[in-house]
Design a protein around this motif. Structure first.
Motif, PDB file in Angstrom:
ATOM      1  N   LEU A  72      72.572  92.356  96.534  1.00  7.00           N
ATOM      2  CA  LEU A  72      72.579  93.810  96.652  1.00  7.00           C
ATOM      3  C   LEU A  72      73.386  94.459  95.526  1.00  7.00           C
ATOM      4  O   LEU A  72      73.128  95.603  95.157  1.00  7.00           O
ATOM      5  CB  LEU A  72      73.156  94.246  97.999  1.00  7.00           C
ATOM      6  CG  LEU A  72      72.288  94.063  99.228  1.00  7.00           C
ATOM      7  CD1 LEU A  72      73.058  94.447 100.485  1.00  7.00           C
ATOM      8  CD2 LEU A  72      71.028  94.873  99.125  1.00  7.00           C
ATOM      9  N   GLY A  73      74.354  93.730  95.006  1.00  8.89           N
ATOM     10  CA  GLY A  73      75.168  94.257  93.912  1.00  8.89           C
ATOM     11  C   GLY A  73      74.373  94.486  92.642  1.00  8.89           C
ATOM     12  O   GLY A  73      74.746  95.318  91.816  1.00  8.89           O
ATOM     13  N   GLY A  74      73.276  93.787  92.485  1.00  6.53           N
ATOM     14  CA  GLY A  74      72.454  93.945  91.293  1.00  6.53           C
ATOM     15  C   GLY A  74      71.361  94.992  91.432  1.00  6.53           C
ATOM     16  O   GLY A  74      70.674  95.310  90.465  1.00  6.53           O
ATOM     17  N   VAL A  75      71.193  95.539  92.622  1.00  8.27           N
ATOM     18  CA  VAL A  75      70.148  96.538  92.849  1.00  8.27           C
ATOM     19  C   VAL A  75      70.590  97.885  92.287  1.00  8.27           C
ATOM     20  O   VAL A  75      71.711  98.323  92.494  1.00  8.27           O
ATOM     21  CB  VAL A  75      69.847  96.674  94.364  1.00  8.27           C
ATOM     22  CG1 VAL A  75      68.851  97.777  94.630  1.00  8.27           C
ATOM     23  CG2 VAL A  75      69.367  95.356  94.925  1.00  8.27           C
ATOM     24  N   SER A  76      69.698  98.516  91.548  1.00  7.78           N
ATOM     25  CA  SER A  76      69.965  99.848  91.000  1.00  7.78           C
ATOM     26  C   SER A  76      68.892 100.820  91.462  1.00  7.78           C
ATOM     27  O   SER A  76      67.724 100.464  91.594  1.00  7.78           O
ATOM     28  CB  SER A  76      69.978  99.815  89.473  1.00  7.78           C
ATOM     29  OG  SER A  76      71.058  99.066  89.005  1.00  7.78           O
ATOM     30  N   VAL A  77      69.300 102.052  91.688  1.00  9.86           N
ATOM     31  CA  VAL A  77      68.380 103.118  92.072  1.00  9.86           C
ATOM     32  C   VAL A  77      68.528 104.225  91.032  1.00  9.86           C
ATOM     33  O   VAL A  77      69.579 104.866  90.950  1.00  9.86           O
ATOM     34  CB  VAL A  77      68.684 103.664  93.479  1.00  9.86           C
ATOM     35  CG1 VAL A  77      67.754 104.817  93.824  1.00  9.86           C
ATOM     36  CG2 VAL A  77      68.594 102.568  94.514  1.00  9.86           C
ATOM     37  N   GLY A  78      67.522 104.398  90.216  1.00  8.41           N
ATOM     38  CA  GLY A  78      67.586 105.415  89.170  1.00  8.41           C
ATOM     39  C   GLY A  78      68.660 105.121  88.134  1.00  8.41           C
ATOM     40  O   GLY A  78      69.261 106.044  87.605  1.00  8.41           O
ATOM     41  N   GLY A  79      68.935 103.866  87.866  1.00  5.92           N
ATOM     42  CA  GLY A  79      69.940 103.482  86.896  1.00  5.92           C
ATOM     43  C   GLY A  79      71.357 103.456  87.442  1.00  5.92           C
ATOM     44  O   GLY A  79      72.302 103.134  86.731  1.00  5.92           O
ATOM     45  N   VAL A  80      71.530 103.806  88.714  1.00  9.04           N
ATOM     46  CA  VAL A  80      72.859 103.814  89.342  1.00  9.04           C
ATOM     47  C   VAL A  80      72.920 102.635  90.307  1.00  9.04           C
ATOM     48  O   VAL A  80      72.020 102.460  91.138  1.00  9.04           O
ATOM     49  CB  VAL A  80      73.099 105.138  90.105  1.00  9.04           C
ATOM     50  CG1 VAL A  80      74.456 105.150  90.772  1.00  9.04           C
ATOM     51  CG2 VAL A  80      72.949 106.328  89.182  1.00  9.04           C
ATOM     52  N   PRO A  81      73.980 101.812  90.210  1.00 11.56           N
ATOM     53  CA  PRO A  81      74.100 100.691  91.155  1.00 11.56           C
ATOM     54  C   PRO A  81      74.107 101.181  92.611  1.00 11.56           C
ATOM     55  O   PRO A  81      74.678 102.225  92.923  1.00 11.56           O
ATOM     56  CB  PRO A  81      75.437 100.052  90.796  1.00 11.56           C
ATOM     57  CG  PRO A  81      75.703 100.476  89.395  1.00 11.56           C
ATOM     58  CD  PRO A  81      75.072 101.829  89.247  1.00 11.56           C
ATOM     59  N   LEU A  82      73.459 100.420  93.484  1.00 13.09           N
ATOM     60  CA  LEU A  82      73.331 100.788  94.891  1.00 13.09           C
ATOM     61  C   LEU A  82      74.697 100.974  95.553  1.00 13.09           C
ATOM     62  O   LEU A  82      74.890 101.908  96.333  1.00 13.09           O
ATOM     63  CB  LEU A  82      72.515  99.729  95.643  1.00 13.09           C
ATOM     64  CG  LEU A  82      72.261 100.005  97.123  1.00 13.09           C
ATOM     65  CD1 LEU A  82      71.446 101.282  97.292  1.00 13.09           C
ATOM     66  CD2 LEU A  82      71.557  98.833  97.766  1.00 13.09           C
ATOM     67  N   LEU A  86      75.790 104.365  97.424  1.00 14.73           N
ATOM     68  CA  LEU A  86      76.140 104.416  98.849  1.00 14.73           C
ATOM     69  C   LEU A  86      77.580 104.870  99.070  1.00 14.73           C
ATOM     70  O   LEU A  86      77.845 105.735  99.905  1.00 14.73           O
ATOM     71  CB  LEU A  86      75.922 103.045  99.496  1.00 14.73           C
ATOM     72  CG  LEU A  86      74.483 102.607  99.680  1.00 14.73           C
ATOM     73  CD1 LEU A  86      74.426 101.192 100.225  1.00 14.73           C
ATOM     74  CD2 LEU A  86      73.744 103.561 100.594  1.00 14.73           C
ATOM     75  N   LEU A  87      78.522 104.249  98.339  1.00 13.43           N
ATOM     76  CA  LEU A  87      79.937 104.535  98.585  1.00 13.43           C
ATOM     77  C   LEU A  87      80.447 105.772  97.846  1.00 13.43           C
ATOM     78  O   LEU A  87      81.496 106.315  98.199  1.00 13.43           O
ATOM     79  CB  LEU A  87      80.793 103.318  98.210  1.00 13.43           C
ATOM     80  CG  LEU A  87      80.551 102.086  99.074  1.00 13.43           C
ATOM     81  CD1 LEU A  87      81.310 100.893  98.522  1.00 13.43           C
ATOM     82  CD2 LEU A  87      80.951 102.351 100.505  1.00 13.43           C
ATOM     83  N   GLY A  88      79.730 106.224  96.840  1.00 17.67           N
ATOM     84  CA  GLY A  88      80.202 107.369  96.081  1.00 17.67           C
ATOM     85  C   GLY A  88      79.436 108.650  96.310  1.00 17.67           C
ATOM     86  O   GLY A  88      79.917 109.729  95.996  1.00 17.67           O
ATOM     87  N   VAL A  89      78.224 108.557  96.864  1.00 11.96           N
ATOM     88  CA  VAL A  89      77.409 109.754  97.034  1.00 11.96           C
ATOM     89  C   VAL A  89      77.008 109.949  98.496  1.00 11.96           C
ATOM     90  O   VAL A  89      77.251 111.004  99.076  1.00 11.96           O
ATOM     91  CB  VAL A  89      76.135 109.687  96.144  1.00 11.96           C
ATOM     92  CG1 VAL A  89      75.243 110.884  96.384  1.00 11.96           C
ATOM     93  CG2 VAL A  89      76.520 109.590  94.676  1.00 11.96           C
ATOM     94  N   VAL A  90      76.430 108.948  99.101  1.00 12.39           N
ATOM     95  CA  VAL A  90      75.898 109.071 100.464  1.00 12.39           C
ATOM     96  C   VAL A  90      77.011 109.195 101.500  1.00 12.39           C
ATOM     97  O   VAL A  90      76.818 109.801 102.559  1.00 12.39           O
ATOM     98  CB  VAL A  90      74.972 107.863 100.781  1.00 12.39           C
ATOM     99  CG1 VAL A  90      74.468 107.909 102.200  1.00 12.39           C
ATOM    100  CG2 VAL A  90      73.819 107.832  99.797  1.00 12.39           C
TER     101      VAL A  90
END
Length: 121
Positions: A72-82, A86-90
């Motif tokens: 999961l650490g390697g997954v990116s959404v729109g160039g931003v790490p997941l 999750l921890l900084g926006v959602v």
């Protein structure tokens, strides 16, 4: 001989059996007023524990999920790490929603308590 009844909390949502104002019992710190206050505090504590449990089960388990599934650490959404997403926006809208719901529930409990001790209008 009269039957003994143990009072463990105030009656809830019943119109029958309401007498005069019970506000005096609360202000004068009688045994009945103490039962009312303990009931309110028990409800507020239960609500606080439920909110903390919801917080722990959602945000507290995110680091555990990233530890258990390192891919999961390697997954990116729109160039931003997941993880950052999750921890900084959602997290912030979730915390605002949780806080808003908590405040509404606390105010509802207090309004119900006030209606209970003030008696019928």
């Amino acid at each position: 001989m009269t039957e003994r009844v143990r009072v463990t909390g105030p009656p809830r949502h019943t119109a029958a059996g309401r007498g005069a104002s019970r506000l005096g019992d609360v202000h004068e710190q009688t045994a009945l007023g103490d039962v009312y206050l303990r009931s309110l505090l028990r409800e507020q504590l239960g609500l606080a524990i439920a909110v903390l449990a919801a917080l722990a089960l959602t945000l507290g388990l995110l680091p555990l999920a990233f530890h258990l599934w390192p891919e999961l650490g390697g997954v990116s959404v729109g160039g931003v790490p997941l993880a950052w997403l999750l921890l900084g926006v959602v997290v912030y809208p979730f915390l605002l929603l949780l806080g808003w719901r908590y405040v509404r529930s606390v105010e509802r409990n207090e309004r119900d308590f006030a209606d209970l001790v003030e008696g019928p209008e």
